[in-house]
Enzyme design. Structure first.
Site, mmCIF file in Angstrom:
data_model
loop_
_atom_site.group_PDB
_atom_site.id
_atom_site.type_symbol
_atom_site.label_atom_id
_atom_site.label_comp_id
_atom_site.label_asym_id
_atom_site.label_seq_id
_atom_site.Cartn_x
_atom_site.Cartn_y
_atom_site.Cartn_z
ATOM 1 C CE LYS A 213 62.133 27.986 36.598
ATOM 2 N NZ LYS A 213 61.682 28.020 35.604
ATOM 3 C CG HIS B 2 50.857 44.901 33.077
ATOM 4 N ND1 HIS B 2 51.424 45.269 34.444
ATOM 5 C CD2 HIS B 2 51.419 43.268 32.587
ATOM 6 C CE1 HIS B 2 52.676 44.350 33.521
ATOM 7 N NE2 HIS B 2 52.534 43.596 32.219
ATOM 8 C CB ILE C 78 45.193 48.204 32.405
ATOM 9 C CG1 ILE C 78 44.187 49.395 32.229
ATOM 10 C CG2 ILE C 78 45.903 47.020 31.897
ATOM 11 C CD1 ILE C 78 43.639 49.730 30.551
ATOM 12 C CG ASP D 210 52.013 48.393 39.647
ATOM 13 O OD1 ASP D 210 51.174 47.350 39.522
ATOM 14 O OD2 ASP D 210 52.801 48.809 38.159
#
Length: 294
Positions: free
Chosen positions: A24, A87, A89, A111
């Site tokens: 940033k 995520h 799931i 993942d």
């Protein structure tokens, strides 16, 4: 990962270097640009659009040999899901995998398979392509997309219900004392060998008969897991013990494959170099190598 699974973090990041920059701030963006000027690949896992908002969307134009691999949950293309949080799931839910598992699988399929493995495949393909064209490219890797590959066997109209564990020939059996054994006698020759091993010739024609499953359940309760392993192993009927995590390091197969480093951490695979030649330095602390690299 440092907080959630220190062991996994240590295994994945041993021997690496760490730089922490604040994207940033102008100085952080300039530092990233300097790193990219000599890098082959940049992997980023922000939500789509974040690099652009940080003013870093033009990295590929600035460094045309750079491969920018963009990992996200639902991909970079415009869709109602593009900017959604997610995520593992949720990714496997949308990919049809959770419907097959019926319950949470207990491992991070999206993942690790849908994300990490597909990132590796995409990056290696892009590096090879660059040897021919001299140019890098931007890669769009979605964890949901990658997880869809796990549903591929069931998308051609076949249900393959035999893989759900209800048939006697392909099932996880609980043994005396609580240990478990996995039986995968899908092909008739393997089922025949299993029936021979347990002295049940009348079961030969009932390989896919769900009514037989309770009887086989009862049979496995008469011996311990290791006793079954010793009995079935000579018949080569596709049976294996279900190892608990604490048993992995001492198992003869994993030892023969040298899948653990001397300190106990799992090694990276595939086995392209000997285990003894891999770096064993610990994973770096956050920003440990700022001065060295910046």
């Amino acid at each position: 990962m440092r907080a959630l699974s220190p062991g996994m973090f240590a295994a994945l990041n041993r021997g690496k270097r760490s730089v922490a920059v604040d994207l940033k701030k102008a100085a952080g963006r300039e530092a990233l640009a300097r790193l990219c000027s000599s890098a082959d690949v940049l992997v980023e896992s922000f939500r789509p659009g974040v690099l652009e908002r940080l003013g870093l969307g033009g990295l590929l134009a600035t460094f045309p040999r750079l491969i920018v691999c963009r990992l996200s949950g639902y991909g970079q293309t415009e869709s109602p899901w593009r900017d959604r949080a997610g995520h593992d799931i949720g990714y496997i839910a949308l990919a049809g995998v959770l419907a097959r598992c019926r319950e949470l699988p207990g491992v991070q399929l999206a993942d690790l398979f849908g994300g990490a493995q597909h990132v590796t495949v995409a990056v290696l393909a892009a590096l090879y392509e660059r040897t021919r064209t001299g140019r890098g490219q931007s890669l769009d890797v979605s964890m949901m997309d990658g997880s869809l590959g796990l549903s591929l066997p069931f998308l051609g109209g076949d249900t393959l219900d035999v893989l759900l564990g209800g048939r006697a020939c392909y099932r996880i059996y609980t043994c005396k004392g609580g240990g478990r054994l996995a039986l995968g006698s899908l092909e008739p020759k393997f089922w025949s060998r299993f029936c021979e091993a347990v002295g049940q010739p009348s079961w030969l024609s009932r390989q896919l008969d769900t009514d037989l499953t309770p009887s086989v359940d009862e049979l496995f309760l008469t011996r311990t897991r290791d006793e079954w392993d010793l009995l079935l192993r000579p018949f080569d009927c596709c049976s294996e013990v279900v190892l608990e995590l604490h048993e992995l390091r001492d198992h003869p197969l994993l030892q023969a494959r040298q899948l653990f480093l001397p300190g106990g951490l799992p090694r990276t695979t595939p086995l392209m170099v000997p285990t003894g030649s891999l770096p064993t330095a610990p994973a770096p602390t956050l920003g440990q190598h700022d001065a060295e690299l910046l």
